[in-house]
Each structure stands twice: as C-alpha cells, then as structure tokens.
Design a protein around this motif. Sequence first.
Motif, PDB file in Angstrom:
ATOM      1  N   PHE A 180      33.686  43.352  42.912  1.00  0.00           N
ATOM      2  CA  PHE A 180      34.555  43.769  44.013  1.00  0.00           C
ATOM      3  C   PHE A 180      33.703  44.150  45.215  1.00  0.00           C
ATOM      4  O   PHE A 180      32.649  44.747  45.079  1.00  0.00           O
ATOM      5  CB  PHE A 180      35.395  44.962  43.560  1.00  0.00           C
ATOM      6  CG  PHE A 180      36.217  45.584  44.653  1.00  0.00           C
ATOM      7  CD1 PHE A 180      36.118  46.939  44.934  1.00  0.00           C
ATOM      8  CD2 PHE A 180      37.088  44.818  45.414  1.00  0.00           C
ATOM      9  CE1 PHE A 180      36.881  47.511  45.940  1.00  0.00           C
ATOM     10  CE2 PHE A 180      37.851  45.390  46.419  1.00  0.00           C
ATOM     11  CZ  PHE A 180      37.743  46.745  46.677  1.00  0.00           C
TER      12      PHE A 180
ATOM     13  N   TRP B 140      40.655  36.578  46.698  1.00  0.00           N
ATOM     14  CA  TRP B 140      40.961  36.339  48.106  1.00  0.00           C
ATOM     15  C   TRP B 140      40.082  35.174  48.525  1.00  0.00           C
ATOM     16  O   TRP B 140      38.859  35.319  48.637  1.00  0.00           O
ATOM     17  CB  TRP B 140      40.695  37.587  48.941  1.00  0.00           C
ATOM     18  CG  TRP B 140      41.100  37.465  50.383  1.00  0.00           C
ATOM     19  CD1 TRP B 140      41.968  36.562  50.910  1.00  0.00           C
ATOM     20  CD2 TRP B 140      40.657  38.276  51.467  1.00  0.00           C
ATOM     21  NE1 TRP B 140      42.105  36.783  52.254  1.00  0.00           N
ATOM     22  CE2 TRP B 140      41.327  37.830  52.629  1.00  0.00           C
ATOM     23  CE3 TRP B 140      39.786  39.368  51.580  1.00  0.00           C
ATOM     24  CZ2 TRP B 140      41.133  38.412  53.874  1.00  0.00           C
ATOM     25  CZ3 TRP B 140      39.598  39.959  52.817  1.00  0.00           C
ATOM     26  CH2 TRP B 140      40.267  39.473  53.959  1.00  0.00           C
TER      27      TRP B 140
ATOM     28  N   PHE C 162      39.018  40.810  43.753  1.00  0.00           N
ATOM     29  CA  PHE C 162      39.655  42.125  43.707  1.00  0.00           C
ATOM     30  C   PHE C 162      39.872  42.462  42.241  1.00  0.00           C
ATOM     31  O   PHE C 162      40.891  42.130  41.653  1.00  0.00           O
ATOM     32  CB  PHE C 162      40.999  42.117  44.445  1.00  0.00           C
ATOM     33  CG  PHE C 162      40.901  41.850  45.919  1.00  0.00           C
ATOM     34  CD1 PHE C 162      41.987  41.346  46.607  1.00  0.00           C
ATOM     35  CD2 PHE C 162      39.753  42.112  46.618  1.00  0.00           C
ATOM     36  CE1 PHE C 162      41.921  41.110  47.974  1.00  0.00           C
ATOM     37  CE2 PHE C 162      39.667  41.878  47.980  1.00  0.00           C
ATOM     38  CZ  PHE C 162      40.758  41.372  48.659  1.00  0.00           C
ATOM     39  N   THR C 163      38.885  43.091  41.622  1.00  0.00           N
ATOM     40  CA  THR C 163      39.034  43.408  40.215  1.00  0.00           C
ATOM     41  C   THR C 163      38.220  44.643  39.879  1.00  0.00           C
ATOM     42  O   THR C 163      37.195  44.901  40.504  1.00  0.00           O
ATOM     43  CB  THR C 163      38.603  42.220  39.337  1.00  0.00           C
ATOM     44  OG1 THR C 163      38.655  42.634  37.968  1.00  0.00           O
ATOM     45  CG2 THR C 163      37.199  41.748  39.661  1.00  0.00           C
ATOM     46  N   ASN C 164      38.662  45.349  38.898  1.00  0.00           N
ATOM     47  CA  ASN C 164      38.019  46.600  38.497  1.00  0.00           C
ATOM     48  C   ASN C 164      36.941  46.375  37.453  1.00  0.00           C
ATOM     49  O   ASN C 164      36.309  47.318  37.008  1.00  0.00           O
ATOM     50  CB  ASN C 164      39.082  47.546  37.933  1.00  0.00           C
ATOM     51  CG  ASN C 164      38.789  48.982  38.285  1.00  0.00           C
ATOM     52  OD1 ASN C 164      37.747  49.314  38.812  1.00  0.00           O
ATOM     53  ND2 ASN C 164      39.744  49.847  37.965  1.00  0.00           N
TER      54      ASN C 164
ATOM     55  N   ILE D 186      37.712  52.527  40.264  1.00  0.00           N
ATOM     56  CA  ILE D 186      38.567  52.557  41.449  1.00  0.00           C
ATOM     57  C   ILE D 186      40.022  52.475  40.996  1.00  0.00           C
ATOM     58  O   ILE D 186      40.292  51.959  39.906  1.00  0.00           O
ATOM     59  CB  ILE D 186      38.236  51.400  42.425  1.00  0.00           C
ATOM     60  CG1 ILE D 186      38.213  50.053  41.697  1.00  0.00           C
ATOM     61  CG2 ILE D 186      36.923  51.642  43.128  1.00  0.00           C
ATOM     62  CD1 ILE D 186      37.923  48.883  42.590  1.00  0.00           C
TER      63      ILE D 186
ATOM     64  N   GLN E   3      43.795  51.492  40.102  1.00  0.00           N
ATOM     65  CA  GLN E   3      44.385  50.202  39.779  1.00  0.00           C
ATOM     66  C   GLN E   3      45.148  49.605  40.944  1.00  0.00           C
ATOM     67  O   GLN E   3      45.234  48.394  41.079  1.00  0.00           O
ATOM     68  CB  GLN E   3      45.325  50.342  38.569  1.00  0.00           C
ATOM     69  CG  GLN E   3      44.619  50.564  37.246  1.00  0.00           C
ATOM     70  CD  GLN E   3      43.753  49.379  36.847  1.00  0.00           C
ATOM     71  OE1 GLN E   3      44.116  48.232  37.055  1.00  0.00           O
ATOM     72  NE2 GLN E   3      42.590  49.653  36.280  1.00  0.00           N
TER      73      GLN E   3
ATOM     74  N   PHE F 204      44.000  47.170  44.892  1.00  0.00           N
ATOM     75  CA  PHE F 204      44.045  45.781  45.351  1.00  0.00           C
ATOM     76  C   PHE F 204      45.380  45.426  45.983  1.00  0.00           C
ATOM     77  O   PHE F 204      45.446  44.615  46.893  1.00  0.00           O
ATOM     78  CB  PHE F 204      43.722  44.859  44.184  1.00  0.00           C
ATOM     79  CG  PHE F 204      42.506  45.317  43.431  1.00  0.00           C
ATOM     80  CD1 PHE F 204      42.599  45.774  42.136  1.00  0.00           C
ATOM     81  CD2 PHE F 204      41.271  45.367  44.050  1.00  0.00           C
ATOM     82  CE1 PHE F 204      41.475  46.231  41.456  1.00  0.00           C
ATOM     83  CE2 PHE F 204      40.149  45.830  43.386  1.00  0.00           C
ATOM     84  CZ  PHE F 204      40.254  46.266  42.078  1.00  0.00           C
TER      85      PHE F 204
ATOM     86  N   LEU G   8      45.386  46.784  49.655  1.00  0.00           N
ATOM     87  CA  LEU G   8      44.281  46.441  50.547  1.00  0.00           C
ATOM     88  C   LEU G   8      44.832  45.768  51.799  1.00  0.00           C
ATOM     89  O   LEU G   8      45.672  44.884  51.715  1.00  0.00           O
ATOM     90  CB  LEU G   8      43.328  45.462  49.864  1.00  0.00           C
ATOM     91  CG  LEU G   8      42.212  46.010  48.996  1.00  0.00           C
ATOM     92  CD1 LEU G   8      41.426  44.871  48.391  1.00  0.00           C
ATOM     93  CD2 LEU G   8      41.302  46.929  49.786  1.00  0.00           C
TER      94      LEU G   8
ATOM     95  N   LEU H 256      44.250  43.234  54.706  1.00  0.00           N
ATOM     96  CA  LEU H 256      43.401  42.067  54.909  1.00  0.00           C
ATOM     97  C   LEU H 256      43.507  41.549  56.340  1.00  0.00           C
ATOM     98  O   LEU H 256      44.577  41.549  56.929  1.00  0.00           O
ATOM     99  CB  LEU H 256      43.808  40.940  53.944  1.00  0.00           C
ATOM    100  CG  LEU H 256      43.833  41.276  52.468  1.00  0.00           C
ATOM    101  CD1 LEU H 256      44.242  40.055  51.661  1.00  0.00           C
ATOM    102  CD2 LEU H 256      42.485  41.791  51.994  1.00  0.00           C
TER     103      LEU H 256
END
Lengths: 126, 238
Positions: free
Chosen positions: A46, A93, A123-125, B7, B9, B12, B15, B17
């Motif tokens: 990320f 993205w 976009f990932t944890n 972070i 959940q 995302f 967010l 953009l």
Amino acid sequence: MDSLQALHSFWSGFGLKAYDENTVPDNAMSANNGKYLTYTAGLANFDEPVVLSASLWYKAEKDWSAITAKMYEINNYIGLGGKVVPFDGGALWIKRGVPFAQRMADEDDTIRRIYINIEVEYFTNT
Amino acid sequence: MGKFTVIPQDTFTALQLDAGVLLKTFNPATAAAPSDEDIICATTGGIEVSCVPTYSDFGEDVDNCPNNMMELKHLDGWDCTMSTTSLGTSPELIKLALGAADISGATYALTSDVSIKAGKTYYTRSGTSPNYVYTPVASPVLADIATYYEETSPDYKITPRRDLSQSDFSTIWWVGDRADGGMVAVKLMNALSTGGFTLQTSKNGKGQISIEIMGHVSLNAQSVVPMEFYSADPVTNP
C-alpha cells in the motif's frame, strides 16, 4: 479473488485472451484468432505504486488499425482518473503509465505489437 | 509484522483519488457528473481546500490560569479558502481571479431567428447608448423574439474595479472521487478571490494563474460558516 486475480480480471475485460507473460502457450496466436494480450503480474505494498506493463499481439499484414483501435479502447476505459478494481480485502487503482502505449517491432513482420504501461497502486492491508 | 503496524479496514473505501474539479454548481443529493459549462477551469498541481479555526484563550492574561484552559477557550471564527493554479485564461477565469472586476467587450445584434432555438441565449437590451445593458432572457418566448438580441462576439475585456460589488461573490464547489466510487465535495459560500491575479509564463510551457478564494459570512446569516463538507459512498449517492 486476490490482487493478482483482480489484475487478470482487468486485462481479460477487453475481449482478448489475457496471459500472464510467463505462461503464454506456443499456439497462442492460432488458438485466439490471431490476437491476444500478455501482461506482467507484480505485487507491491500500500502507498507504493508499481509500474506494470501489457502487450497487445495481433497477426496483421502491415496493418496497425485494429490493434491501435484496441489500444485506444483500453486507454479510454482507464481514463484520466484511472480505474479502481476491487478484490477481497482491497482494491487496485490502475492508472495510465507514461508513455501509455508504444508500437514495437517484431522479428515476424506479420505480427503487430503495442506495449502498454500502467501504474498500479494496491489498496490492501496485507 | 508488529501488532500496531496496521491501517483501518475502511481506509481504502474512503480514500480520495485524483485532484477533483472546481465547479460553479453541484447537487450533492444526486452527485451527477458535471456538465462541461459548470467546470470553472483546468488546474495543475491539485486543489487545496482549507477550513481553519481561529481561537482566543481568555485565560491567557488571567493570573494563575494555565494556558489553553478548555472552559476559557473561545472560537473566534473560521478561515475558509480554496486555492489552486489554473491553466485557463478565459475572461470568466480572469475575472474570478481578480475578484472585483467586470467583463465587457461583447457585441450584440438583433436576432434574425424566427423561432426560439433551444439552448441559445437571447438577450434584452436596456439603458442608453453607448452604455447599453444586455440581460440574458431566462425563458424566451416567441411573441417577444423581435426584441431579442444575440451575442455576435463574446466578452474579451476584463477591467478591475475600484469598488467591491455583492455580485462579485459566488458559490464555488470542489468535488472529487472516492476509491469506492463515491464522492467528496466542499461548498465554499460567498466566495471571493483575495489573492488577486498572478500569471506565470515559461518558455515552452503553459501559462499558469494562481488563484486563492476565500469564503465569507453573510450579514443575513451571521452564524453560518461559509464552508460545507460532503462525503458519500455510491450507495448513498449512486
């Protein structure tokens, strides 16, 4: 669906058979009516955008029109703001790279190839 | 991985953009895509939106009173601004950057149309030569078409004004995309450019105009802070 499957799903959405560039069969051109797509599969964390690529491969005698039209289709689909592709636990993205596309020569003069650059942010944890 | 190296959940989905866009009008209830004429200008380097409070510490000069005592803190007001660098040089954009200014120079002629054309702007004329005033007709009717004028060449002259007019203030929206397909929007009310007009050109480059716009409180609504915020997912605003 994980992030790499999401990337495959994205590239498979343009009416062409999409192959990870490391798994392209020898008969890819003949098995897919003279056109297919290959892509690089990469992973990043990320907030660390990564540049990936794809290639359009068309069997065409000195004719760039069909492969160029497909390139513009992909270009317009990604658009100015990019495309968000969700997967389990996050999303990709995908944005246009710079340059977005360029024509490439091939040893076989009947093959037309366009090389495409994209920038992907995961976009990932995980 | 450390247990605190995480972070949320929902990071995302919410967010924001891309740079978003500055608009003359926007309806957050529908979040419809903007029409071309509602976009104020193309920008570079993104858009900065700021809403900063100013506080007074009433305990500051009180003997034995610690600083920043909660019960003695007073909110004086808010400074609400938007700033960006524009790539446009249209008369409307230059007038926006100047703030107190007038656009002129357009020429008009009686229309030769025999029927009302959809989408066309007709004008009525008032005043006396050479200071005629042409006013757009909101809902043109065929019966009055003989008195209508049409613009034959657009405004091209922008003149800074010595005095401020209430019409110099306007509402400006910034709207941007969220990663989940939703939108984030900020409404700046009674907006006026306070940074003036600065054009920076460069060799082989594009001219850039710096714009700073401030929101203002109205005498008619003195408790209303001139900035509102909206953030919605695509379910709330499809």
